[in-house]
Design a protein around this motif. Structure first.
Motif, PDB file in Angstrom:
ATOM      1  N   GLY B  93       0.827  -1.201   0.000  1.00  0.00           N
ATOM      2  CA  GLY B  93       0.000   0.000   0.000  1.00  0.00           C
ATOM      3  C   GLY B  93       0.864   1.255   0.000  1.00  0.00           C
ATOM      4  N   GLY B  95       0.692   4.089   1.597  1.00  0.00           N
ATOM      5  CA  GLY B  95       1.058   4.632   2.913  1.00  0.00           C
ATOM      6  C   GLY B  95       2.225   3.856   3.495  1.00  0.00           C
ATOM      7  N   ALA B 192     -12.732   0.355   1.958  1.00  0.00           N
ATOM      8  CA  ALA B 192     -12.724   0.366   3.421  1.00  0.00           C
ATOM      9  C   ALA B 192     -11.307   0.558   3.930  1.00  0.00           C
ATOM     10  N   ASP B 193     -10.340   0.146   3.124  1.00  0.00           N
ATOM     11  CA  ASP B 193      -8.938   0.305   3.514  1.00  0.00           C
ATOM     12  C   ASP B 193      -8.402   1.595   2.907  1.00  0.00           C
ATOM     13  N   GLY B 194      -7.345   2.117   3.465  1.00  0.00           N
ATOM     14  CA  GLY B 194      -6.710   3.290   2.894  1.00  0.00           C
ATOM     15  C   GLY B 194      -6.134   2.926   1.540  1.00  0.00           C
ATOM     16  N   GLY B 219      -8.174  12.254   0.638  1.00  0.00           N
ATOM     17  CA  GLY B 219      -7.335  11.400   1.467  1.00  0.00           C
ATOM     18  C   GLY B 219      -7.342   9.975   0.971  1.00  0.00           C
ATOM     19  N   LYS B 220      -6.406   9.187   1.489  1.00  0.00           N
ATOM     20  CA  LYS B 220      -6.393   7.759   1.143  1.00  0.00           C
ATOM     21  C   LYS B 220      -7.533   7.060   1.844  1.00  0.00           C
ATOM     22  N   ALA B 221      -7.952   7.629   2.983  1.00  0.00           N
ATOM     23  CA  ALA B 221      -9.168   7.169   3.646  1.00  0.00           C
ATOM     24  C   ALA B 221      -9.901   8.436   4.053  1.00  0.00           C
ATOM     25  N   VAL B 222     -11.193   8.482   3.818  1.00  0.00           N
ATOM     26  CA  VAL B 222     -11.958   9.665   4.203  1.00  0.00           C
ATOM     27  C   VAL B 222     -13.180   9.223   4.993  1.00  0.00           C
TER      28      VAL B 222
END
Lengths: 327, 382
Positions: B93, B95, B192-194, B219-222
């Protein structure tokens, strides 16, 4: 983390190193044995303490930023770095509760059937089949939940319920087949084999003298089960339930498949949600902000404490009950 | 000690399907060498010293984005046959890749979201784009074929904001005259995952919808206003296929492989384009890389009549100061080979190769910025 690994290994090394000394007397052997078993016990406690310490320390950033409020709100926003655990805590508690509500009565039935009612030739294969269920990897349950259970729930069960009780808050929201209820049902299926096989063994331990005398007095099977077997094995039954509970609280993959992975706090059974374990499984690898990572670790701490408290309460309850019954 | 580290790297390599066999070869080789050392009664320490010698080939380690993983694997395979240089890439990933390169545990990191120039300077990193691809919305609607549905940016944002909840909403119908849109509710599916994919998608929505920018952001997760979360592209795809009336977003290659119903999106010049290699390339061609410091360039919402609006590049991150210049040179040689000879393989896997001009800019940057610890030149390699 390296710290607790170290502690854990220290215990294991102790075990490996010792049984080599040849020709030691019996008393020396006893001493070594005592040392080893004590070491293993203490090592386990140290391991748990180390885990708690690491979780505590790594979540410092999040604890400082959110304080107790972390437990009181359900916002989960990685962009603004505002996190609250309430949604995930609710998801964990709700799915576990559904799982127990469904699994415990069925397990009692299975246990009773296998111990008392099933014909002799069926008992062993049926018992083995149930134990085999426990060996199925959880991801398989998850996929079954997504590809088999979810369509049935979404196309048949949920619309049927909504037609009749659609106004009730527990059954609101679009019927898409995944969510809290489906996750709870999959969990129920997963913990069923654990609970039922222990309950069967507990029932089998009921002294036949007790059962026979009850039957001799004209009691029906149901009455024997209710008044003799369940009270006699109550401690074991509660132990079995605790086992299932512990597993349901921490289950990750299967829940991740069917719970919907949405950070919201919605009390409908059809609503999507998130459990602590599924949040961790989804987000840990890509959490690149420091606060984000810290908040996830604090979630882990919350799960750790939840499990600890629930299991402790169960233990205390068991002990009280044991005392009351004079055992 | 160095060799021990190298040996340890053989373990995670097993995850890499293509690398697995080579790891096995490595193992059996190692076993043979072990035997030899034992028979000649040479101290075990020698094995540690000798390990890199018989491992022979240079192993480049990298970690990061999952999106470019298949093409990096394919390139690495071809390059390994030519030169013997091995690539051990862990697709953990974006990140994770950024984290690993900052910590210096890998030779390069890979990320779908570029780092800002400030951040590059802070950690002493250099960044360059390696490969492009597109993110496309996919739908599950009975009777609606791939690229039949047309969505304006506004409508797309409103769907993901939860403002448009039915497929027969007038706003959707307005862009689709004559289409028979069902009355069904819309189920939004997101990651659901970044993910770098989410980063590209939310970046696009933020550019086209002020409300999205304000309420949700990039964002990678919002914090998604509505919808179901699936883990990975496959998780999103599974939910979209499973739930009627669903809309999600996946990598283009993923949509193609699974024959999912993609949609046409209206781009900045007002035309409704379908996702395809040439529409991604059009988006990249319009981008002005020369005036993007640190190659900080996001390819979403680019001008051009044929441009697919949700295009993204995947980036490579390397340290500017290289302790082992000779190894760094080998790594740069690999990327150079990918720029020059990797286009065919990329297109076969439905990626979009970087235009030659961008490759030249990147190599000029290498020459200038990536140096040894004493400032010695690493690139161009002679």
């Amino acid at each position: 983390m390296p710290q607790d690994e170290h502690n854990g290994r220290a215990g294991v090394e102790g075990v490996n190193a010792a049984p080599s000394a040849p020709g030691v007397g019996r008393s020396a052997g006893d001493a070594i044995f005592r040392f080893l078993t004590t070491g293993a016990g203490v090592g386990l406690l140290l391991l748990i303490a180390a885990m708690a310490a690491v979780l505590w320390q790594q979540s410092a950033l999040s604890r400082a930023k959110f304080g107790w409020g972390f437990l009181a709100h359900a916002v989960w926003n990685p962009v603004t770095e505002n996190f609250g655990a309430l949604g995930a805590m609710y998801g964990t508690a709700a799915t576990t509760a559904i799982a127990l509500l469904v699994a415990v009565p069925i397990s009692l039935g299975i246990g009773l059937f296998l111990a008392e009612l099933a014909p002799q030739w069926l008992r062993v294969p049926a018992g083995t089949a149930i134990e085999l269920l426990a060996a199925v990897p959880s991801i398989v349950y998850g996929m079954w939940g997504l590809f088999v259970l979810a369509p049935i729930m979404g196309d048949v069960v949920q619309p049927w319920i909504q037609e009749r009780f659609g106004d009730f808050f527990l059954f609101s929201g679009p019927p898409i087949g995944i969510g809290i209820l489906s996750a709870g049902l999959v969990l129920a299926l997963m913990i069923l084999p654990f609970i039922s096989s222990v309950i069967r063994d507990v029932f089998l331990m009921t002294p036949s003298a007790l059962k026979e005398s009850a039957y001799g007095m004209g009691a029906t099977t149901w009455e024997v089960a209710r008044d003799i077997m369940i009270p006699y094995g109550r401690k074991g039954i509660i132990g079995a339930i605790t086992l299932g509970l512990g597993r349901a609280l921490g289950e990750t993959m299967a829940v991740t498949f069917v719970i919907g992975n949405a950070h919201e706090l919605n009390f409908s059974l059809f609503a999507l949600g998130n459990s602590i374990a599924s949040t961790l499984a989804n987000e840990f690898t890509e959490a690149d902000g420091d606060v984000y990572l810290s908040a996830l670790i604090e979630l882990g701490l919350v799960l750790f404490l939840m499990t600890f408290v629930i299991l402790s309460v169960a233990q205390i309850w068991l002990r009280r009950m044991g005392k009351r019954e004079g055992r | 000690m160095k060799s021990l580290g190298e040996n340890a790297n053989a373990e995670p390599m097993l995850q890499n399907a293509e690398a697995a066999t080579s790891a096995q070869n490595n193992r059996s080789k190692k076993r043979k060498t072990m035997k030899r050392t034992l028979t000649t009664l040479i101290a075990a320490a020698f094995v540690a010293l000798g390990a890199p010698a018989f491992a022979g080939a240079i192993v480049i380690t990298g970690a990061g984005a999952t999106f470019p993983y298949p093409i990096y694997g394919k390139w690495a395979h071809a390059y390994n046959r030519l030169t013997g240089v091995k690539l051990n890439y862990q697709s953990i990933g974006s990140g994770g890749g950024i984290k690993q390169i900052k910590a210096g545990t890998v030779d390069f990191g890979a990320s779908d979201a570029p780092l800002k120039p400030e951040e590059l300077d802070k950690f002493g990193l250099a960044q360059f784009p390696m490969i492009m691809g597109g993110v496309c919305p996919v739908v599950n609607l009975k009777g609606i074929a791939a690229n039949q549905l047309r969505l304006t940016p506004r409508v797309l944002a409103d769907i993901f904001l939860g403002r448009i909840r039915k497929w027969n909403d007038p706003a959707i119908a307005a862009a689709n005259p004559g289409a028979r849109l069902p009355r069904r509710g819309i189920t939004v599916v997101h990651r659901a995952d970044g993910s770098g994919t989410t980063w590209i998608f939310t970046d696009y929505l933020s550019k086209v919808s002020p409300e999205w920018k304000k309420r949700v952001g990039v964002g990678k997760a919002v914090s998604w206003p509505v919808g179901v979360g699936g883990k990975g592209n496959e998780g999103v795809a599974a939910f979209v296929r499973r739930i009627r009336g669903a809309i999600g977003y996946v990598e283009y290659a993923y949509a193609l492989q699974n024959r999912m119903a993609t949609v046409r999106i209206q781009n900045r010049s007002g035309s409704f384009v379908a996702p395809a290699a040439d529409s991604f390339q059009a988006a990249a061609a319009g981008a002005d890389w020369e005036r993007a410091p640190g190659f900080y360039m996001v390819l979403t919402d680019q001008p051009g009549e044929k441009s697919w609006p949700i295009t993204g590049a995947s980036f490579i991150l390397m340290h500017k100061k290289q302790a082992k210049p000779s190894k760094a040179r080998e790594i740069l040689k690999f990327w150079d080979w990918c720029y020059r000879h990797g286009a065919q393989a990329a297109l076969e896997l439905n990626y979009v190769p970087m235009p030659e001009k961008v490759a030249q800019l990147a190599e000029a940057m290498w020459a200038e910025k990536i140096r040894g610890v004493n400032g010695e030149r690493i690139w161009p390699a002679n």
